[in-house]
Scaffold this active site. Structure first.
Site, PDB file in Angstrom:
ATOM      1  CD  GLU A  91      -2.980  -0.985   2.332  1.00  0.00           C
ATOM      2  OE1 GLU A  91      -2.608  -0.421   3.368  1.00  0.00           O
ATOM      3  OE2 GLU A  91      -4.091  -1.515   2.212  1.00  0.00           O
ATOM      4  CD  GLU A 131      -3.781  -6.096   2.948  1.00  0.00           C
ATOM      5  OE1 GLU A 131      -4.589  -5.463   3.647  1.00  0.00           O
ATOM      6  OE2 GLU A 131      -2.576  -5.822   2.889  1.00  0.00           O
TER       7      GLU A 131
HETATM    8  C1  BG6 Z   1      -4.241  -2.940   5.220  1.00  0.00           C
HETATM    9  C2  BG6 Z   1      -2.869  -3.329   5.683  1.00  0.00           C
HETATM   10  O1  BG6 Z   1      -4.260  -1.615   4.954  1.00  0.00           O
HETATM   11  O2  BG6 Z   1      -5.284  -3.063   6.146  1.00  0.00           O
HETATM   12  C3  BG6 Z   1      -2.853  -4.451   6.706  1.00  0.00           C
HETATM   13  O3  BG6 Z   1      -2.061  -3.680   4.586  1.00  0.00           O
HETATM   14  C4  BG6 Z   1      -3.940  -4.219   7.741  1.00  0.00           C
HETATM   15  O4  BG6 Z   1      -1.580  -4.525   7.279  1.00  0.00           O
HETATM   16  C5  BG6 Z   1      -5.279  -4.160   7.035  1.00  0.00           C
HETATM   17  O5  BG6 Z   1      -3.955  -5.175   8.755  1.00  0.00           O
HETATM   18  C6  BG6 Z   1      -6.445  -3.958   7.988  1.00  0.00           C
HETATM   19  O6  BG6 Z   1      -6.221  -2.840   8.780  1.00  0.00           O
HETATM   20  P1  BG6 Z   1      -6.266  -2.907  10.375  1.00  0.00           P
HETATM   21  O7  BG6 Z   1      -5.784  -1.585  10.831  1.00  0.00           O
HETATM   22  O8  BG6 Z   1      -7.673  -3.162  10.732  1.00  0.00           O
HETATM   23  O9  BG6 Z   1      -5.364  -4.020  10.776  1.00  0.00           O
END
Ligand code: BG6
Length: 505
Positions: free
Chosen positions: A191, A386
């Site tokens: 990201e 993701e």
């Molecule tokens: C993404 C990241 O932006 O969001 C991850 O690459 C992260 O590392 C995921 O875990 C979810 O965000 P959060 O803050 O809820 O863990």
């Protein structure tokens, strides 16, 4: 029976990052990284994304003087460092064909500027990818996912300093040389746009270290250095290992106009351009004019070398990896409008969508729109690396986790993805659920914001046995994967009561 027919090579996977699962923060020669300085702060409102992501030099000093793991959740993670054989075995049993993970830079070069790598770190990752290969799982490797070595922050100001490009180069090439026989897909920086939202965890920038500088300028300078670093790695791979595929990665948040007032549509378009600026640079090979204009208007001056533009132009990414969690609305005048609780970008509440406990609005069609818009813009293969739901789960007395809400989230997003694959004429390499086992949240440093398909017995204070328990979502994903490349359409209409161990094992 009607089905979604997909390419047999489509990669179905799971995803995680080293700093959120590994632990073992000071073992086998690993140096301290910025992730080891991130404290779980229960007094903060965890839906306040900005507050949970800010840090000062004083807080970093405090972290350095406390060598315990108790308050520093990413130091212990979920102990994947020691449990990876068992975790990979459990995940393989679901039938996955890909596993996205990241490598801890400070495990390989403990201080970031070392001349020689730490052999124990290299051997650890070699064993990890061999373990994946053993189960025919394709490793998807992120080189930098929120954990630059702390020494580079303290002595170089991290990505702001151009010398760090050279250190990253040494780290990345060392790892690629060592693992290229086992890993085909590489993502240099997770990201890359997140530097704007959380400059410390993304790029090691601490605002109070730049008292006489415009911090926005600092951020854009560091961002430029990351683009140069990525382009250098793409060049290296293309020249040395032409079979490897190197992607760029962005956060894809869909931004909708609050209503059809053209002024709101225009505002949404402007914000989406800010999202695309980061992929434009890495796919089209140059800063888009609208970004250059914005930088000029804001008096932001990026120092660059004569060769940078040409390097970025000639070395573009092979695919676009992206994360997708939610969407937001926007309006030209947001006064008086309800805003979403946890904004990654400032957003107006969308009354058509539910939200997660952490205030992220849930929008499966937004995933399909992301696929269409990104493909229409670039005509390059896409990769959803993701997508998942952070939620608090309950482990029942008989050690089950009935996470229907997560199954609904995954089911509806995957359904939209399949519709898009069949109907929209896009190219998609694969899909990874964000979540292997539970892990420590990137923004709030909680484990109670659980993303995993496998539950880990651990609380936000670090208490627990670290034992693993398969959630209902584990069995749901396993069933989905059992269909291979012909997924019955009816699967997406089935009631969730079918999800239990005996039904799929
Ligand atoms: C993404 C990241 O932006 O969001 C991850 O690459 C992260 O590392 C995921 O875990 C979810 O965000 P959060 O803050 O809820 O863990």
């Amino acid at each position: 029976m009607k089905s979604y027919q997909i390419d047999p090579d489509f990669l179905w996977g799971v995803a995680t990052s080293a700093n959120q699962v590994e632990g073992g923060w000071n073992e086998d020669g690993k140096g301290m990284s910025i992730a080891d300085c991130l404290r779980y702060r229960p007094q903060l409102d965890v839906t306040n994304y900005k507050a949970t992501n800010s840090i000062s030099s004083r807080q970093v000093k405090e972290a350095m003087s406390d060598l315990s793991t108790k308050n520093w959740a990413k130091r212990h993670g979920v102990d994947f460092y020691h449990n990876y054989h068992e975790d990979i075995k459990q995940l393989a049993a679901m039938g996955i064909s890909a596993f996205r993970f990241s490598i801890s830079w400070a495990r390989i070069f403990p201080n970031g500027d070392d001349q020689e790598p730490n052999q124990a770190g290299l051997d650890y990752y070699l064993d990890l990818v061999k373990e994946m290969n053993k189960y025919n799982i394709e490793p998807i490797m992120t080189l930098s996912h929120y954990e630059i070595p702390l020494n580079l922050v303290l002595n170089y100001d991290a990505w702001y300093d151009r010398r760090v490009i050279g250190f990253f180069d040494r780290f990345a090439k060392t790892v690629i040389d060592y693992l290229h026989d086992y890993v085909k897909y590489w993502i240099p920086i997770n990201e890359i746009d997140s530097i704007i939202r959380h400059p410390f965890s993304s790029a090691g920038l601490i605002e109070d270290r730049f008292p006489n500088k415009n911090f926005k300028n600092v951020i854009y300078q560091a961002m430029h250095n990351q683009f140069v670093a990525s382009a250098r790695i793409i060049k290296y791979c293309h020249e040395t290992y032409p079979d490897l595929k190197i992607g760029c990665m962005i956060t894809s948040t869909m931004v909708y106009p609050y209503n059809s007032d053209p002024r709101n549509v225009l505002r949404a378009t402007e914000i989406m351009r800010n999202v695309y600026a980061f992929s434009d640079i890495q796919i089209r090979g140059q800063y888009p004019k609208y970004l250059l204009k914005k930088l000029k208007e804001e008096d932001i001056k990026i120092e660059e070398k004569a060769e940078d533009a040409d390097l970025i132009k000639r070395n573009t990414a092979d695919f676009i990896a992206f994360s997708y969690y939610s969407s937001v609305c926007t309006a030209y005048d947001t006064r008086g409008l309800q805003v979403t609780k946890a904004n990654r970008i400032n957003g107006v509440y969308n009354k058509y969508l539910p939200e997660s406990e952490w205030g992220w609005q849930i929008d499966p069609i937004g995933l399909r729109l992301s696929l269409i818009k990104l493909y229409d813009r670039y005509q390059k293969p896409l990769f959803i690396v993701e997508n998942g739901l952070g939620a608090s789960d309950v482990l029942t007395n008989d050690k089950k986790v009935h996470d229907d809400y997560r199954i609904c989230y995954l089911r509806d997003h995957i359904h939209q993805m399949l519709i898009s694959l069949v109907e929209d004429g896009i190219e998609l390499i694969g899909y990874c659920v964000w979540g292997t086992t539970d892990m420590i949240s990137a923004s709030s440093n909680q484990i109670s914001k659980r993303y995993g398909l496998i539950y880990v017995d651990l609380d936000d204070e670090g208490n627990g046995t670290y034992k693993r328990y398969r959630k209902d979502s584990y069995y749901w994903y396993k069933k989905l994967l059992s269909f291979g490349n012909k997924i019955p359409m009816s699967f997406f209409d089935e009631p969730l009561t079918h999800v239990n161990e005996s039904a799929v094992s």
